[in-house]
Scaffold this motif. Sequence first.
Motif, PDB file in Angstrom:
ATOM      1  N   SER A 149       0.805  -1.222   0.000  1.00 53.50           N
ATOM      2  CA  SER A 149       0.000   0.000   0.000  1.00 53.50           C
ATOM      3  C   SER A 149       0.835   1.267   0.000  1.00 53.50           C
ATOM      4  CB  SER A 149      -0.934   0.002   1.206  1.00 53.50           C
ATOM      5  OG  SER A 149      -0.188  -0.092   2.414  1.00 53.50           O
ATOM      6  N   LYS A 150       2.037   1.249   0.587  1.00 53.06           N
ATOM      7  CA  LYS A 150       2.864   2.457   0.657  1.00 53.06           C
ATOM      8  C   LYS A 150       3.865   2.529  -0.487  1.00 53.06           C
ATOM      9  CE  LYS A 150       2.569   3.393   5.631  1.00 53.06           C
ATOM     10  NZ  LYS A 150       3.345   3.585   6.879  1.00 53.06           N
ATOM     11  N   SER A 151       4.633   1.473  -0.681  1.00 53.94           N
ATOM     12  CA  SER A 151       5.677   1.489  -1.706  1.00 53.94           C
ATOM     13  C   SER A 151       5.133   1.202  -3.094  1.00 53.94           C
ATOM     14  CB  SER A 151       6.761   0.465  -1.369  1.00 53.94           C
ATOM     15  OG  SER A 151       6.232  -0.860  -1.416  1.00 53.94           O
ATOM     16  N   GLY A 152       4.001   0.500  -3.174  1.00 52.60           N
ATOM     17  CA  GLY A 152       3.476   0.089  -4.462  1.00 52.60           C
ATOM     18  C   GLY A 152       4.211  -1.098  -5.052  1.00 52.60           C
ATOM     19  N   ASP A 153       5.104  -1.734  -4.273  1.00 49.47           N
ATOM     20  CA  ASP A 153       5.880  -2.868  -4.769  1.00 49.47           C
ATOM     21  C   ASP A 153       5.016  -4.110  -4.877  1.00 49.47           C
ATOM     22  OD1 ASP A 153       8.109  -1.306  -4.892  1.00 49.47           O
ATOM     23  OD2 ASP A 153       8.972  -2.000  -2.997  1.00 49.47           O
ATOM     24  N   LEU A 154       5.385  -4.980  -5.819  1.00 48.02           N
ATOM     25  CA  LEU A 154       4.687  -6.243  -6.044  1.00 48.02           C
ATOM     26  C   LEU A 154       5.506  -7.374  -5.451  1.00 48.02           C
ATOM     27  CD1 LEU A 154       2.259  -7.666  -7.439  1.00 48.02           C
ATOM     28  CD2 LEU A 154       3.729  -7.900  -9.462  1.00 48.02           C
ATOM     29  N   ALA A 155       4.856  -8.235  -4.663  1.00 48.59           N
ATOM     30  CA  ALA A 155       5.519  -9.379  -4.043  1.00 48.59           C
ATOM     31  C   ALA A 155       4.836 -10.665  -4.467  1.00 48.59           C
ATOM     32  CB  ALA A 155       5.508  -9.248  -2.523  1.00 48.59           C
ATOM     33  N   VAL A 156       5.604 -11.764  -4.484  1.00 46.68           N
ATOM     34  CA  VAL A 156       5.092 -13.048  -4.921  1.00 46.68           C
ATOM     35  C   VAL A 156       5.496 -14.123  -3.919  1.00 46.68           C
ATOM     36  CG1 VAL A 156       7.153 -13.438  -6.350  1.00 46.68           C
ATOM     37  CG2 VAL A 156       5.061 -14.717  -6.839  1.00 46.68           C
ATOM     38  N   ALA A 157       4.638 -15.134  -3.761  1.00 45.39           N
ATOM     39  CA  ALA A 157       4.925 -16.268  -2.889  1.00 45.39           C
ATOM     40  C   ALA A 157       4.456 -17.540  -3.568  1.00 45.39           C
ATOM     41  CB  ALA A 157       4.235 -16.103  -1.529  1.00 45.39           C
ATOM     42  N   ASP A 158       5.242 -18.603  -3.435  1.00 45.06           N
ATOM     43  CA  ASP A 158       4.887 -19.907  -3.973  1.00 45.06           C
ATOM     44  C   ASP A 158       3.910 -20.573  -3.005  1.00 45.06           C
ATOM     45  OD1 ASP A 158       4.733 -22.531  -4.911  1.00 45.06           O
ATOM     46  OD2 ASP A 158       6.827 -22.547  -5.549  1.00 45.06           O
ATOM     47  N   MET A 159       2.708 -20.883  -3.464  1.00 42.95           N
ATOM     48  CA  MET A 159       1.690 -21.444  -2.588  1.00 42.95           C
ATOM     49  C   MET A 159       2.037 -22.857  -2.130  1.00 42.95           C
ATOM     50  SD  MET A 159      -1.842 -20.047  -4.299  1.00 42.95           S
ATOM     51  CE  MET A 159      -2.776 -20.638  -2.898  1.00 42.95           C
ATOM     52  N   ARG A 160       2.980 -23.503  -2.793  1.00 42.45           N
ATOM     53  CA  ARG A 160       3.411 -24.838  -2.380  1.00 42.45           C
ATOM     54  C   ARG A 160       4.481 -24.788  -1.310  1.00 42.45           C
ATOM     55  NH1 ARG A 160       4.260 -25.666  -8.679  1.00 42.45           N
ATOM     56  NH2 ARG A 160       5.017 -23.574  -8.192  1.00 42.45           N
ATOM     57  N   LYS A 161       5.003 -23.574  -1.033  1.00 39.73           N
ATOM     58  CA  LYS A 161       6.097 -23.422  -0.077  1.00 39.73           C
ATOM     59  C   LYS A 161       5.829 -22.264   0.867  1.00 39.73           C
ATOM     60  CE  LYS A 161       9.364 -24.996  -3.630  1.00 39.73           C
ATOM     61  NZ  LYS A 161      10.575 -24.624  -4.418  1.00 39.73           N
ATOM     62  N   LEU A 162       4.610 -22.159   1.346  1.00 41.26           N
ATOM     63  CA  LEU A 162       4.259 -21.051   2.225  1.00 41.26           C
ATOM     64  C   LEU A 162       4.914 -21.211   3.592  1.00 41.26           C
ATOM     65  CD1 LEU A 162       0.496 -20.633   1.315  1.00 41.26           C
ATOM     66  CD2 LEU A 162       2.391 -19.136   0.656  1.00 41.26           C
ATOM     67  N   SER A 163       5.414 -20.104   4.138  1.00 39.53           N
ATOM     68  CA  SER A 163       6.090 -20.108   5.437  1.00 39.53           C
ATOM     69  C   SER A 163       5.650 -18.872   6.211  1.00 39.53           C
ATOM     70  CB  SER A 163       7.604 -20.108   5.230  1.00 39.53           C
ATOM     71  OG  SER A 163       8.013 -18.962   4.500  1.00 39.53           O
ATOM     72  N   ASP A 164       6.367 -18.564   7.287  1.00 38.34           N
ATOM     73  CA  ASP A 164       6.017 -17.392   8.079  1.00 38.34           C
ATOM     74  C   ASP A 164       6.142 -16.105   7.268  1.00 38.34           C
ATOM     75  OD1 ASP A 164       5.429 -18.922  10.226  1.00 38.34           O
ATOM     76  OD2 ASP A 164       7.269 -18.493  11.344  1.00 38.34           O
ATOM     77  N   ASP A 165       7.162 -16.027   6.420  1.00 40.12           N
ATOM     78  CA  ASP A 165       7.345 -14.850   5.560  1.00 40.12           C
ATOM     79  C   ASP A 165       7.802 -15.335   4.182  1.00 40.12           C
ATOM     80  OD1 ASP A 165       7.571 -12.351   4.542  1.00 40.12           O
ATOM     81  OD2 ASP A 165       9.397 -11.807   5.640  1.00 40.12           O
ATOM     82  N   PRO A 166       6.868 -15.733   3.317  1.00 42.23           N
ATOM     83  CA  PRO A 166       7.236 -16.351   2.041  1.00 42.23           C
ATOM     84  C   PRO A 166       7.459 -15.376   0.897  1.00 42.23           C
ATOM     85  CG  PRO A 166       4.865 -16.401   2.283  1.00 42.23           C
ATOM     86  CD  PRO A 166       5.403 -15.710   3.523  1.00 42.23           C
ATOM     87  N   TRP A 167       7.357 -14.068   1.153  1.00 39.18           N
ATOM     88  CA  TRP A 167       7.293 -13.090   0.073  1.00 39.18           C
ATOM     89  C   TRP A 167       8.653 -12.771  -0.536  1.00 39.18           C
ATOM     90  CZ3 TRP A 167       2.525 -12.786  -1.295  1.00 39.18           C
ATOM     91  CH2 TRP A 167       1.508 -12.920  -0.338  1.00 39.18           C
TER      92      TRP A 167
END
Length: 276
Positions: A149-167
Amino acid sequence: MANGRRVHSTEWVDPSDVRIYKARVHAIADSEDSVFASYDCQHGENCILMIDKSTMRVSSEIGRMPGNSSKNMVPTKLTYVSDMGILLGSSVTSGAFGFSGYIRLWDPRTGNVVWETNEPGSGRSSRFGDSFADVGVDLDELLLFKICSKSGDLAVADMRKLSDDPWVYLKEKNPSMRNVGGNNGDNFVIHCYRKQVFIGREGELEVWSRVEGNENEGIASEEMYRRNYVDKVTDSERGVIKKLEGGWDRLFVTREDVEGIEVWQSSYNSGVVAVL
């Protein structure tokens, strides 16, 4: 009146009753044999109902919540991930202190949460204070995207490898295409379609496409995707983009306070046609 006595209504809801009265539908998703719909009620309670397509009856209830905080608000986006057999729901709210929301994955067979993240406050994000403004799911690649919301950056996470901070936060190598601030998180919209990520920033429409040669690389690459604009400057001046939806080889766009729908067709000489 019943047997000469006045029957008073009550706001109390039986937890074992899957029905919700005087409710509003916020999001719908479907699987091969079921439809999922998120509801909220006047008294603040919300849940997701699983409806059997063959009988059109409620078969189960998922995630009943009181709805009194950002972590318990009704899901405003629902996506069924058939390859994994899970239901993804998300909700975002904004106020004087910024953005907050959650992303939650349920197992429809048990109704249990299998993974979730809350921003801010969960301690799981490496960018505390830059909460997401919208979320999208690429069902082909099983990837989860969020836009900050602030930086406007795009982040991605693999749904097969979700963790505490997967981004993993994507980086654009082209200096002319990099973000200059986050604009306004109220006006970010994400939609994933055909292995691409479309983003509306205010009135601008952009697309992130997979870089050739990175198809088999790990998800930890910051340069997996390349950013480009779909529209021209004159197109972006039509108004704030509020909704994106893909179908066949077309992208449908609606804008705030603008009648009609824009239809973008994929081609070497792409353009827009207004449909009233």
